[in-house]
Design a protein around this motif. Structure first.
Motif, PDB file in Angstrom:
ATOM      1  N   TYR A 156       0.846  -1.187   0.000  1.00 15.65           N
ATOM      2  CA  TYR A 156       0.000   0.000   0.000  1.00 15.65           C
ATOM      3  C   TYR A 156       0.883   1.240   0.000  1.00 15.65           C
ATOM      4  CZ  TYR A 156      -3.359   3.510   1.646  1.00 15.65           C
ATOM      5  OH  TYR A 156      -4.135   4.643   1.782  1.00 15.65           O
ATOM      6  N   ARG A 210      -7.266   1.869  -1.883  1.00 20.00           N
ATOM      7  CA  ARG A 210      -7.649   1.639  -0.498  1.00 20.00           C
ATOM      8  C   ARG A 210      -9.079   2.136  -0.268  1.00 20.00           C
ATOM      9  NH1 ARG A 210      -5.236   3.872   4.213  1.00 20.00           N
ATOM     10  NH2 ARG A 210      -6.045   2.826   6.072  1.00 20.00           N
ATOM     11  N   TYR A 233      -3.273   0.192  -3.919  1.00 15.81           N
ATOM     12  CA  TYR A 233      -2.721  -1.120  -3.592  1.00 15.81           C
ATOM     13  C   TYR A 233      -1.993  -1.646  -4.823  1.00 15.81           C
ATOM     14  CZ  TYR A 233      -5.352  -1.856   0.767  1.00 15.81           C
ATOM     15  OH  TYR A 233      -5.837  -1.773   2.047  1.00 15.81           O
TER      16      TYR A 233
END
Length: 213
Positions: free
Chosen positions: A67, A124, A152
């Motif tokens: 992330y 996200r 991501y």
């Protein structure tokens, strides 16, 4: 883009979801960190060595291996809420600068140290843990309105990451569907759903998930 910080989670209680632990409390670490594909979701592993997720049903695994959040977007939220968010504050593995990560395209590939290749898979989506962790009134509405979620990525080729290293955009698809568009579709902009769902490099199941929301 440059990696400003590599962040690894520390376990802490998660009262916001009723789980034993969350690893959203990410802290900067020194030196290179190995990045590999963690395999399917379910056991809490992610791409960075030494890191994990606590909610194994909804986080981690192949398509949420890494992330990333941009320091430029932290600057906006700092101004909005009058608070200084530092690297790792949103639970990201990599804090970057010099590139608008929310305008990255789904399927875009980034090349990094040691042969590393990452591929953007989605955005996200905020959850109860994120809301409780940030602890700001109306936080989810604010985060949703600004549509700066951070991407991501999956690990296509293993390598390593470290503060000060560069990530280079090695490939951009031609469909025009960005991380921000994915997020807006996921958060209720129904007119975007079919456009986003048609992108071939989404994580498996995400097209159906978007249509069902």
């Amino acid at each position: 883009m440059k990696i400003l910080s590599v962040n690894v989670g520390r376990p802490r209680e998660n009262p916001w979801k009723g789980l034993t632990a969350t690893y959203i409390d990410k802290r900067p670490v020194a030196g290179p960190v190995r990045v590999t594909s963690p395999g399917p979701k379910g056991d809490g592993t992610v791409g960075l060595a030494g890191d994990r997720v606590g909610d194994v049903e909804h986080h981690g695994g192949t398509d949420q291996a890494v992330y990333v959040y941009g320091s430029e977007d932290y600057g906006l939220f700092n101004a909005l809420v009058g608070r200084e968010f530092g690297p790792g504050a949103f639970g990201e593995n990599l804090t970057t600068t010099g590139y608008d990560v929310n305008e990255a395209l789904i399927g875009e590939r980034w090349a990094g140290p040691g042969g590393l290749v990452l591929q953007v898979t989605g955005a996200r989506v905020p959850c109860g843990t994120f809301r409780g962790w940030i602890d700001e009134r109306g936080w989810l509405k604010t985060f949703t309105r600004e549509a700066r979620p951070g991407p991501y990525l999956r690990v296509v080729e293993p390598g390593h990451v470290e503060a000060g290293a560069e990530l280079e955009v090695a490939h951009r698809p031609d469909h025009g569907v960005t991380v921000a568009m994915f997020f807006r579709a996921a958060m209720g902009e129904r007119d975007l759903v079919e456009t986003v769902a048609a992108v071939p490099d989404l994580a498996p199941g995400d097209a159906e998930w978007l249509r069902s929301r």
